[in-house]
Scaffold this motif. Structure first.
Motif, PDB file in Angstrom:
ATOM      1  N   UNK A 197       9.829  -6.724  -4.935  1.00 56.85           N
ATOM      2  CA  UNK A 197       8.346  -6.342  -5.153  1.00 56.85           C
ATOM      3  C   UNK A 197       8.154  -4.887  -4.720  1.00 56.85           C
ATOM      4  N   UNK A 198       8.860  -4.305  -3.717  1.00 57.81           N
ATOM      5  CA  UNK A 198       8.720  -2.968  -3.129  1.00 57.81           C
ATOM      6  C   UNK A 198       9.166  -2.236  -4.494  1.00 57.81           C
ATOM      7  N   UNK A 199      10.166  -2.445  -4.842  1.00 61.85           N
ATOM      8  CA  UNK A 199      10.562  -1.478  -6.191  1.00 61.85           C
ATOM      9  C   UNK A 199       9.742  -1.762  -7.277  1.00 61.85           C
ATOM     10  N   UNK A 200       9.426  -2.848  -7.404  1.00 61.85           N
ATOM     11  CA  UNK A 200       8.510  -3.316  -8.674  1.00 61.85           C
ATOM     12  C   UNK A 200       7.024  -2.692  -8.699  1.00 61.85           C
ATOM     13  N   UNK A 237       0.883  -1.141   0.093  1.00 62.22           N
ATOM     14  CA  UNK A 237      -0.007   0.056   0.076  1.00 62.22           C
ATOM     15  C   UNK A 237       0.888   1.209  -0.108  1.00 62.22           C
ATOM     16  N   UNK A 238       1.928   1.342   0.675  1.00 57.92           N
ATOM     17  CA  UNK A 238       2.728   2.294   0.642  1.00 57.92           C
ATOM     18  C   UNK A 238       3.583   2.665  -0.497  1.00 57.92           C
ATOM     19  N   UNK A 239       3.893   1.589  -1.172  1.00 59.17           N
ATOM     20  CA  UNK A 239       4.534   1.276  -2.705  1.00 59.17           C
ATOM     21  C   UNK A 239       3.433   2.281  -3.712  1.00 59.17           C
ATOM     22  N   UNK A 240       2.323   1.779  -3.855  1.00 62.87           N
ATOM     23  CA  UNK A 240       1.345   2.361  -4.472  1.00 62.87           C
ATOM     24  C   UNK A 240       1.161   3.883  -3.982  1.00 62.87           C
TER      25      UNK A 240
END
Length: 463
Positions: free
Chosen positions: A253-256, A107-110
């Motif tokens: 996945x956080x970068x992706x 959610x933070x990544x988005x």
């Protein structure tokens, strides 16, 4: 999926999608935003400005499933099989907690990708001096290589189980999947998403059938989702728990995800960006719930089939495949296992390529052709995989799979901490700063990961 009536993905409408700009948020960042993440696919998927909730959500469905692939890759299989066969249903609690952590972090990544217009790698480059950002880049590359290593071994084992191809040859064949990625990228990003979702459907169907055959003790399954202190006190259990954590909450996945959300043409206004954050978060949450079901199914299958029969040392994928038929009394069970494993390996191919592109371009601002980037990461991972399979055989590959997941867990803090700091910064995020409750939950997640990693290191040093 957002296809035109002819079945061809719609071309970019440069008048309606968000375009690369050199703008920057007020303060906070060291430099203005340059070329966006995945520039060739940036804003390429149209988002309806009007219409129902479901129509808008449909436009955002997709990136979450590419992210979810990383939560069920072949390395996850090895740790879940080992955990289920050795400790029964006890580590289901770790799978659940890991998944909740993943939902919070994605959610933070988005929010970071949409709110700042930067993926996590670009944000690190903009926020930190080179003496900080370059080591973070190297650590991210190590994490991607560990992911690629697990994918290579898993795909090779899948080819061996289904078609009898020797592991050494299967490891080399996996290098050819670069052409699959290139073909999908030419067709359009929606085709990549369709490919991933289709394979996820096959994986889910395979495990649903195997679980029905295994007929687990559902009471014990439910109790397994309740955490116990033994997970931390038992060193062997903690090692596998960290492997499950590393296989579930994966650094790349956080970068992706922070890059993939920018493939949607959501517009420039604050209202449009807030809506994009909402729908992107719903997308990733739904996809990660599916990932939890599949991950839990692997562990439940191992616990109900192997642990219950006294086979407590099943970590090798080929051994699990061989035991399924006599234990479940069905010749189709091992075939379904092999099909699901091969599908996982192929899916991981897509996400490893995209995350590698995001990390390299974001951290050091260098452009490398996707096929060359893929071959570089493949070469880095193929060498140890080939050596281990030739020297140690199947048992060595199982140990290498689990080790790769623990390496991923050890890399997690170096991706989580910057993500939490950026999204909690008013200067960097402006009005898109994360709510305090979300920052607190992410901070707690980071603290748990760091504490568990520290204990693992101390246990390793003290023997």
């Amino acid at each position: 999926m957002d296809f035109s009536p002819t079945g061809i993905p719609p071309r970019r409408n440069h008048s309606t999608v968000a375009q690369p700009t050199a703008e920057a948020l007020p303060g906070g960042w060291r430099s203005a935003r340059g070329e966006p993440s995945l520039a060739d696919m940036f804003g390429s998927i149209r988002v309806a400005r009007t219409g129902s909730f479901w129509r808008k959500l449909a436009a955002f469905l997709g990136p979450g499933y590419l992210v979810a692939v990383g939560y069920m890759d072949p390395g996850n299989w090895a740790t879940s099989l080992a955990g289920g066969s050795k400790f029964g249903y006890a580590l289901l609690a770790v799978a659940l907690i890991s998944n909740i952590m993943a939902i919070i972090l994605q959610a933070l990544c988005a929010r970071l990708g949409v709110g700042s217009g930067r993926d996590l790698a670009q944000a690190c480059r903009d926020a930190y001096p080179k003496w900080v950002s370059w080591p973070l880049w190297l650590l991210a590359e190590i994490a991607i290589s560990a992911t690629d290593l697990a994918e290579i071994i898993g795909t090779a084992i899948g080819l061996n189980l289904l078609f009898g191809i020797p592991l050494e040859i299967g490891v080399l064949i996996t290098a050819l999947d670069v052409f699959l990625i290139l073909a999908l990228q030419v067709l359009g990003f929606r085709w990549i998403e369709a490919f991933v979702v289709a394979l996820l459907g096959v994986i889910a169907a395979c495990f649903a059938t195997q679980i029905a055959m295994a007929d687990p003790d559902w009471g014990a399954v439910i109790r397994g989702f309740a955490p116990t202190t033994e997970i931390v006190a038992n060193r062997d259990m903690l090692y596998l728990a960290l492997g499950i954590l590393g296989a579930t909450v994966m650094p790349h996945n956080l970068y992706l995800h922070s890059g993939l959300v920018q493939t949607r043409g959501y517009g420039h206004s604050e209202g449009e960006k807030r809506e994009a954050i909402k729908f992107a978060t719903i997308d990733s949450t739904i996809a990660l719930c599916l990932a939890l079901l599949i991950n839990a199914s692997i562990l439940i299958l191992a616990a109900s089939t192997f642990h219950a029969s006294g086979n407590t040392d099943v970590a090798e994928l080929d051994k699990a495949h061989a035991l399924l038929s006599p234990m479940l009394g069905s010749a189709i069970a091992p075939t379904l296992f092999g099909i699901a494993l091969l599908c996982c390996g192929l899916n991981s191919t897509v996400t490893a390529t995209l995350s590698g592109q995001i990390v390299m371009e974001g951290f050091i601002n260098i452009k490398v052709a996707p096929w060359l980037r893929r071959l570089i990461t493949r070469a880095i991972a193929i060498v140890p995989a080939a050596l281990v399979t030739i020297w140690y055989g199947e048992r060595g590959t199982a140990q290498l799979l689990i080790l790769s997941q623990v390496i991923l867990s050890l890399q997690l803090p170096f991706a989580i901490v910057p993500l939490v700091m950026f999204t909690a910064s008013k200067a960097k995020m402006g009005t898109f700063i994360a709510p305090r409750w979300l920052t607190a939950a992410a901070g707690l997640t980071a603290a748990i990961v760091i504490a568990l990693n520290a204990k693992l290191v101390v246990d390793f040093i003290t023997g």
